[in-house]
Design an enzyme around this catalytic site. Structure first.
Site, mmCIF file in Angstrom:
data_model
loop_
_atom_site.group_PDB
_atom_site.id
_atom_site.type_symbol
_atom_site.label_atom_id
_atom_site.label_comp_id
_atom_site.label_asym_id
_atom_site.label_seq_id
_atom_site.Cartn_x
_atom_site.Cartn_y
_atom_site.Cartn_z
ATOM 1 N N TYR A 122 11.934 26.012 -4.115
ATOM 2 C CA TYR A 122 12.830 25.366 -5.079
ATOM 3 C C TYR A 122 12.981 26.162 -6.373
ATOM 4 O O TYR A 122 13.763 25.801 -7.240
ATOM 5 C CB TYR A 122 12.324 23.968 -5.406
ATOM 6 C CG TYR A 122 12.816 22.897 -4.463
ATOM 7 C CD1 TYR A 122 13.484 21.787 -4.929
ATOM 8 C CD2 TYR A 122 12.587 23.000 -3.105
ATOM 9 C CE1 TYR A 122 13.912 20.797 -4.073
ATOM 10 C CE2 TYR A 122 13.016 22.027 -2.233
ATOM 11 C CZ TYR A 122 13.682 20.925 -2.718
ATOM 12 O OH TYR A 122 14.112 19.948 -1.859
ATOM 13 N N LYS A 169 1.064 24.689 5.076
ATOM 14 C CA LYS A 169 1.339 25.430 6.314
ATOM 15 C C LYS A 169 0.591 26.767 6.255
ATOM 16 O O LYS A 169 1.133 27.838 6.517
ATOM 17 C CB LYS A 169 2.845 25.647 6.474
ATOM 18 C CG LYS A 169 3.281 26.185 7.841
ATOM 19 C CD LYS A 169 3.055 25.212 8.974
ATOM 20 C CE LYS A 169 3.621 25.802 10.277
ATOM 21 N NZ LYS A 169 3.274 24.940 11.445
ATOM 22 N N ASP A 202 3.516 19.884 9.692
ATOM 23 C CA ASP A 202 4.179 19.328 10.876
ATOM 24 C C ASP A 202 3.322 18.256 11.533
ATOM 25 O O ASP A 202 3.842 17.248 12.042
ATOM 26 C CB ASP A 202 4.559 20.432 11.876
ATOM 27 C CG ASP A 202 3.511 21.532 11.995
ATOM 28 O OD1 ASP A 202 2.909 21.881 10.985
ATOM 29 O OD2 ASP A 202 3.333 22.054 13.112
ATOM 30 N N ASP A 226 9.291 17.051 -0.924
ATOM 31 C CA ASP A 226 10.634 16.479 -0.904
ATOM 32 C C ASP A 226 10.925 15.854 0.458
ATOM 33 O O ASP A 226 11.394 14.715 0.565
ATOM 34 C CB ASP A 226 11.654 17.569 -1.233
ATOM 35 C CG ASP A 226 13.032 17.012 -1.537
ATOM 36 O OD1 ASP A 226 13.157 15.793 -1.741
ATOM 37 O OD2 ASP A 226 13.989 17.803 -1.570
#
Length: 330
Positions: A122, A169, A202, A226
Protein backbone atom coordinates in the site's frame (compact mmCIF):
# COMPACT_ATOMS: atom_id res chain seq x y z
CA UNK A 1 -15.15 19.62 22.28
CA UNK A 2 -14.54 20.18 18.56
CA UNK A 3 -14.04 17.43 16.01
CA UNK A 4 -13.52 17.60 12.26
CA UNK A 5 -16.02 15.84 9.98
CA UNK A 6 -15.45 14.95 6.33
CA UNK A 7 -18.54 14.32 4.22
CA UNK A 8 -17.53 12.05 1.38
CA UNK A 9 -19.19 10.82 -1.78
CA UNK A 10 -22.04 8.47 -2.59
CA UNK A 11 -23.90 7.60 0.61
CA UNK A 12 -21.34 9.55 2.66
CA UNK A 13 -23.35 12.75 3.13
CA UNK A 14 -26.52 10.79 4.03
CA UNK A 15 -24.98 8.62 6.72
CA UNK A 16 -22.91 11.54 8.07
CA UNK A 17 -25.99 13.65 8.75
CA UNK A 18 -27.71 10.64 10.31
CA UNK A 19 -24.80 9.81 12.63
CA UNK A 20 -24.30 13.41 13.78
CA UNK A 21 -27.98 13.66 14.76
CA UNK A 22 -27.69 10.42 16.75
CA UNK A 23 -24.54 11.69 18.50
CA UNK A 24 -26.40 14.86 19.49
CA UNK A 25 -29.40 12.86 20.72
CA UNK A 26 -27.06 10.77 22.88
CA UNK A 27 -25.66 13.88 24.54
CA UNK A 28 -22.16 13.42 23.12
CA UNK A 29 -21.39 17.10 23.68
CA UNK A 30 -19.44 17.60 20.46
CA UNK A 31 -19.16 20.52 18.07
CA UNK A 32 -18.55 19.79 14.40
CA UNK A 33 -16.40 21.46 11.76
CA UNK A 34 -17.83 19.90 8.60
CA UNK A 35 -16.22 19.79 5.16
CA UNK A 36 -17.12 18.27 1.81
CA UNK A 37 -14.28 16.14 0.42
CA UNK A 38 -13.67 13.66 -2.38
CA UNK A 39 -14.53 13.29 -6.03
CA UNK A 40 -17.53 15.63 -6.00
CA UNK A 41 -15.54 18.33 -4.19
CA UNK A 42 -12.72 17.96 -6.72
CA UNK A 43 -15.09 18.38 -9.65
CA UNK A 44 -16.71 21.43 -8.04
CA UNK A 45 -13.66 23.26 -6.69
CA UNK A 46 -10.52 21.56 -8.01
CA UNK A 47 -9.32 20.07 -4.70
CA UNK A 48 -10.07 16.67 -3.20
CA UNK A 49 -9.67 18.04 0.31
CA UNK A 50 -9.85 21.82 0.89
CA UNK A 51 -6.96 23.45 2.74
CA UNK A 52 -9.43 24.53 5.44
CA UNK A 53 -10.30 20.87 6.05
CA UNK A 54 -6.66 19.93 6.62
CA UNK A 55 -6.25 22.92 8.92
CA UNK A 56 -9.31 21.89 10.95
CA UNK A 57 -8.03 18.34 11.41
CA UNK A 58 -4.57 19.54 12.39
CA UNK A 59 -6.19 21.74 15.03
CA UNK A 60 -8.73 19.26 16.40
CA UNK A 61 -6.65 16.05 16.00
CA UNK A 62 -9.82 13.93 15.70
CA UNK A 63 -11.58 13.21 12.40
CA UNK A 64 -14.86 11.45 11.64
CA UNK A 65 -14.69 10.60 7.93
CA UNK A 66 -17.46 9.14 5.81
CA UNK A 67 -16.80 7.02 2.68
CA UNK A 68 -14.94 8.56 -0.26
CA UNK A 69 -15.02 7.24 -3.83
CA UNK A 70 -11.67 6.03 -5.19
CA UNK A 71 -11.43 5.51 -8.97
CA UNK A 72 -10.40 1.99 -9.97
CA UNK A 73 -7.32 1.66 -12.15
CA UNK A 74 -7.02 5.37 -12.98
CA UNK A 75 -7.37 8.86 -11.53
CA UNK A 76 -6.32 9.94 -8.03
CA UNK A 77 -5.01 7.55 -5.38
CA UNK A 78 -7.08 6.62 -2.36
CA UNK A 79 -7.65 9.55 -0.02
CA UNK A 80 -7.73 7.05 2.84
CA UNK A 81 -4.20 5.93 2.01
CA UNK A 82 -3.08 9.55 1.68
CA UNK A 83 -4.54 10.55 5.06
CA UNK A 84 -3.02 7.56 6.82
CA UNK A 85 0.43 8.34 5.42
CA UNK A 86 0.25 12.13 5.84
CA UNK A 87 -0.68 11.91 9.53
CA UNK A 88 1.12 8.62 10.27
CA UNK A 89 -2.08 6.86 11.34
CA UNK A 90 -0.25 3.59 11.65
CA UNK A 91 -2.78 1.42 13.51
CA UNK A 92 -5.96 0.47 11.68
CA UNK A 93 -8.19 -1.23 14.28
CA UNK A 94 -11.23 -3.15 13.01
CA UNK A 95 -13.35 -5.01 15.58
CA UNK A 96 -15.72 -7.68 14.25
CA UNK A 97 -18.19 -8.93 16.84
CA UNK A 98 -21.28 -11.06 16.37
CA UNK A 99 -24.63 -9.51 17.19
CA UNK A 100 -27.28 -11.96 18.36
CA UNK A 101 -29.88 -10.02 16.39
CA UNK A 102 -28.11 -10.62 13.06
CA UNK A 103 -28.23 -14.28 12.12
CA UNK A 104 -25.15 -15.63 10.35
CA UNK A 105 -23.63 -19.11 9.98
CA UNK A 106 -21.29 -18.26 12.88
CA UNK A 107 -21.92 -17.34 16.50
CA UNK A 108 -19.68 -15.77 19.12
CA UNK A 109 -17.24 -14.20 16.68
CA UNK A 110 -15.18 -11.53 18.46
CA UNK A 111 -12.06 -10.69 16.43
CA UNK A 112 -10.10 -7.44 16.60
CA UNK A 113 -7.83 -6.82 13.62
CA UNK A 114 -4.74 -4.66 14.00
CA UNK A 115 -3.62 -3.77 10.49
CA UNK A 116 -0.37 -1.90 9.84
CA UNK A 117 -1.48 1.16 7.95
CA UNK A 118 1.48 2.95 6.38
CA UNK A 119 3.64 0.60 4.31
CA UNK A 120 3.61 -2.84 2.60
CA UNK A 121 2.31 -2.86 -1.00
CA UNK A 122 0.00 0.00 0.00
CA UNK A 123 3.03 2.30 0.00
CA UNK A 124 2.18 2.64 -3.69
CA UNK A 125 5.78 2.35 -4.93
CA UNK A 126 5.17 1.21 -8.50
CA UNK A 127 7.09 1.38 -11.75
CA UNK A 128 6.31 0.54 -15.36
CA UNK A 129 9.32 -1.44 -16.56
CA UNK A 130 7.87 -1.68 -20.05
CA UNK A 131 4.41 -1.42 -21.60
CA UNK A 132 3.97 -5.08 -20.67
CA UNK A 133 5.54 -5.21 -17.22
CA UNK A 134 4.78 -3.36 -13.98
CA UNK A 135 6.56 -3.69 -10.62
CA UNK A 136 5.03 -2.94 -7.23
CA UNK A 137 7.43 -2.83 -4.28
CA UNK A 138 6.54 -4.35 -0.91
CA UNK A 139 8.07 -2.32 1.93
CA UNK A 140 8.30 -3.69 5.49
CA UNK A 141 10.36 -1.92 8.16
CA UNK A 142 11.31 -2.94 11.66
CA UNK A 143 10.04 0.36 13.10
CA UNK A 144 6.55 0.09 11.65
CA UNK A 145 6.31 -3.63 12.39
CA UNK A 146 7.26 -3.11 16.02
CA UNK A 147 4.82 -0.32 16.75
CA UNK A 148 1.79 -2.11 15.25
CA UNK A 149 2.68 -5.33 17.10
CA UNK A 150 3.11 -3.42 20.34
CA UNK A 151 -0.24 -1.66 19.80
CA UNK A 152 -1.94 -5.05 19.42
CA UNK A 153 -0.40 -6.45 22.60
CA UNK A 154 -1.13 -3.27 24.57
CA UNK A 155 -4.77 -3.50 23.46
CA UNK A 156 -4.93 -7.18 24.46
CA UNK A 157 -3.68 -6.37 27.94
CA UNK A 158 -5.96 -3.37 28.39
CA UNK A 159 -9.07 -5.18 27.15
CA UNK A 160 -8.43 -8.45 28.97
CA UNK A 161 -7.83 -10.43 25.79
CA UNK A 162 -6.02 -13.76 25.87
CA UNK A 163 -4.21 -14.21 22.56
CA UNK A 164 -2.55 -12.30 19.71
CA UNK A 165 -2.07 -13.99 16.34
CA UNK A 166 0.52 -12.74 13.85
CA UNK A 167 -0.59 -13.28 10.24
CA UNK A 168 2.08 -13.38 7.50
CA UNK A 169 3.42 -15.19 4.43
CA UNK A 170 6.97 -15.67 5.68
CA UNK A 171 7.25 -19.11 4.09
CA UNK A 172 7.47 -17.35 0.71
CA UNK A 173 8.51 -13.75 1.50
CA UNK A 174 11.26 -14.76 3.88
CA UNK A 175 12.87 -11.32 4.22
CA UNK A 176 9.91 -8.92 4.46
CA UNK A 177 7.27 -11.10 6.13
CA UNK A 178 10.06 -12.96 7.88
CA UNK A 179 11.12 -9.75 9.63
CA UNK A 180 7.50 -8.94 10.56
CA UNK A 181 7.16 -12.36 12.20
CA UNK A 182 10.55 -12.03 13.90
CA UNK A 183 9.62 -8.64 15.39
CA UNK A 184 6.31 -10.09 16.57
CA UNK A 185 8.03 -12.71 18.73
CA UNK A 186 10.59 -10.21 20.01
CA UNK A 187 7.81 -7.94 21.28
CA UNK A 188 5.73 -10.88 22.54
CA UNK A 189 8.42 -11.68 25.13
CA UNK A 190 7.43 -8.48 26.96
CA UNK A 191 3.81 -9.66 27.38
CA UNK A 192 4.03 -12.93 29.27
CA UNK A 193 0.32 -13.03 30.15
CA UNK A 194 -0.77 -12.99 26.48
CA UNK A 195 -0.54 -16.09 24.30
CA UNK A 196 1.38 -15.40 21.07
CA UNK A 197 1.08 -17.46 17.89
CA UNK A 198 1.64 -17.00 14.17
CA UNK A 199 -0.21 -18.34 11.14
CA UNK A 200 0.20 -18.12 7.37
CA UNK A 201 -2.36 -15.84 5.75
CA UNK A 202 -3.99 -18.39 3.42
CA UNK A 203 -4.44 -20.81 6.31
CA UNK A 204 -6.02 -18.01 8.35
CA UNK A 205 -8.53 -17.33 5.55
CA UNK A 206 -9.55 -21.00 5.62
CA UNK A 207 -9.66 -21.20 9.42
CA UNK A 208 -11.82 -18.08 9.65
CA UNK A 209 -14.64 -19.72 7.70
CA UNK A 210 -14.32 -22.99 9.59
CA UNK A 211 -13.74 -21.97 13.22
CA UNK A 212 -13.49 -18.19 13.58
CA UNK A 213 -13.96 -18.40 17.35
CA UNK A 214 -10.31 -19.49 17.71
CA UNK A 215 -9.14 -15.95 16.87
CA UNK A 216 -8.96 -13.12 19.39
CA UNK A 217 -6.61 -10.26 18.43
CA UNK A 218 -4.91 -10.45 15.03
CA UNK A 219 -1.95 -8.30 13.99
CA UNK A 220 -0.85 -8.23 10.38
CA UNK A 221 0.51 -6.23 7.48
CA UNK A 222 -1.42 -3.73 5.41
CA UNK A 223 -2.69 -5.79 2.48
CA UNK A 224 -3.49 -8.93 4.46
CA UNK A 225 -5.30 -6.83 7.04
CA UNK A 226 -7.43 -5.14 4.43
CA UNK A 227 -8.53 -8.44 2.90
CA UNK A 228 -8.99 -10.41 6.13
CA UNK A 229 -10.94 -7.65 7.88
CA UNK A 230 -13.46 -7.67 5.02
CA UNK A 231 -13.68 -11.42 5.52
CA UNK A 232 -14.41 -10.90 9.21
CA UNK A 233 -17.22 -8.52 8.26
CA UNK A 234 -18.80 -11.37 6.30
CA UNK A 235 -18.71 -13.52 9.43
CA UNK A 236 -20.82 -11.01 11.38
CA UNK A 237 -23.30 -9.92 8.68
CA UNK A 238 -21.48 -7.67 6.22
CA UNK A 239 -19.54 -4.45 5.82
CA UNK A 240 -22.51 -2.48 7.10
CA UNK A 241 -21.61 -3.71 10.61
CA UNK A 242 -17.81 -3.25 10.63
CA UNK A 243 -16.36 -0.06 12.16
CA UNK A 244 -12.74 1.05 12.20
CA UNK A 245 -10.32 3.52 13.69
CA UNK A 246 -6.98 4.80 12.39
CA UNK A 247 -4.74 5.79 15.29
CA UNK A 248 -1.39 7.56 15.33
CA UNK A 249 0.67 9.16 18.06
CA UNK A 250 -0.92 12.58 17.52
CA UNK A 251 -3.99 12.10 15.36
CA UNK A 252 -6.99 9.78 15.08
CA UNK A 253 -9.42 9.14 12.22
CA UNK A 254 -12.62 7.12 12.48
CA UNK A 255 -14.44 5.67 9.47
CA UNK A 256 -16.61 2.79 8.33
CA UNK A 257 -14.80 0.07 6.39
CA UNK A 258 -17.31 0.02 3.53
CA UNK A 259 -17.13 2.21 0.44
CA UNK A 260 -19.29 5.01 -0.88
CA UNK A 261 -21.89 2.67 -2.50
CA UNK A 262 -22.77 4.99 -5.41
CA UNK A 263 -25.37 2.47 -6.63
CA UNK A 264 -27.66 3.30 -3.68
CA UNK A 265 -26.66 6.94 -3.10
CA UNK A 266 -29.67 9.22 -2.77
CA UNK A 267 -32.13 6.36 -2.33
CA UNK A 268 -32.33 6.79 1.44
CA UNK A 269 -31.70 3.13 2.21
CA UNK A 270 -28.04 3.15 3.33
CA UNK A 271 -27.19 1.39 6.57
CA UNK A 272 -25.35 3.83 8.88
CA UNK A 273 -24.50 1.25 11.57
CA UNK A 274 -20.82 0.74 10.73
CA UNK A 275 -20.25 4.49 10.59
CA UNK A 276 -22.22 4.94 13.82
CA UNK A 277 -20.13 2.30 15.58
CA UNK A 278 -17.00 3.99 14.24
CA UNK A 279 -18.32 7.16 15.88
CA UNK A 280 -18.73 5.16 19.11
CA UNK A 281 -15.07 4.15 18.88
CA UNK A 282 -14.32 7.87 18.53
CA UNK A 283 -16.37 8.68 21.64
CA UNK A 284 -14.47 6.03 23.60
CA UNK A 285 -11.17 7.46 22.34
CA UNK A 286 -12.32 10.86 23.62
CA UNK A 287 -13.29 9.43 27.00
CA UNK A 288 -17.03 9.78 26.36
CA UNK A 289 -17.74 6.17 27.21
CA UNK A 290 -21.23 6.74 28.62
CA UNK A 291 -22.54 8.28 25.38
CA UNK A 292 -20.95 5.46 23.37
CA UNK A 293 -22.56 2.83 25.58
CA UNK A 294 -25.98 4.47 25.24
CA UNK A 295 -25.74 4.41 21.45
CA UNK A 296 -24.55 0.80 21.36
CA UNK A 297 -27.46 -0.28 23.59
CA UNK A 298 -29.97 1.59 21.45
CA UNK A 299 -28.68 0.01 18.23
CA UNK A 300 -28.67 -3.45 19.78
CA UNK A 301 -32.28 -3.00 20.93
CA UNK A 302 -33.41 -1.90 17.48
CA UNK A 303 -31.62 -4.76 15.74
CA UNK A 304 -32.83 -7.32 18.28
CA UNK A 305 -36.45 -6.28 17.90
CA UNK A 306 -35.98 -6.62 14.11
CA UNK A 307 -38.93 -4.44 13.16
CA UNK A 308 -36.87 -1.58 11.71
CA UNK A 309 -33.94 -2.68 9.60
CA UNK A 310 -32.36 -1.41 6.40
CA UNK A 311 -32.54 -3.63 3.28
CA UNK A 312 -28.98 -4.97 3.62
CA UNK A 313 -30.03 -6.55 6.93
CA UNK A 314 -33.18 -8.06 5.49
CA UNK A 315 -35.57 -5.21 6.32
CA UNK A 316 -37.43 -2.51 4.42
CA UNK A 317 -36.71 0.57 6.53
CA UNK A 318 -35.19 3.74 5.17
CA UNK A 319 -32.10 5.31 6.69
CA UNK A 320 -34.32 8.00 8.22
CA UNK A 321 -36.69 5.45 9.79
CA UNK A 322 -33.76 3.51 11.25
CA UNK A 323 -32.25 6.70 12.64
CA UNK A 324 -35.56 7.75 14.17
CA UNK A 325 -35.95 4.37 15.88
CA UNK A 326 -32.46 4.58 17.40
CA UNK A 327 -33.10 8.12 18.65
CA UNK A 328 -36.41 7.01 20.14
CA UNK A 329 -34.52 4.38 22.17
CA UNK A 330 -32.06 7.04 23.35
Amino acid sequence: MNITVFKGDGIGPEITDCVLRILDAAGAGLSYEIFNVGEAEYEAHGALIPDEAFASYEKNKVLLKSPITTPVGKGFRSLNVMMRKKYDLYANVRPAKSNAAVKTPFENVDIVMFRENTEDLYAGVEEMISPDEAHSIKIITRKCSERIVRAAFDYAVKQGRKKVTCVHKANIMKLSDGMFREVFYEVAKEYETIEAEDKIVDNVAMQMVMRPQQFDVIVTENLYGDILSDLTSGLIGGLGLLPSSNIGDGYAMFEAVHGSAPDIAGKGIANPTAFLWSACMMLEYLGKTEAAAKIRRAVDEVLMEGRVRTPDLGGTATTAEYEAEIIARL
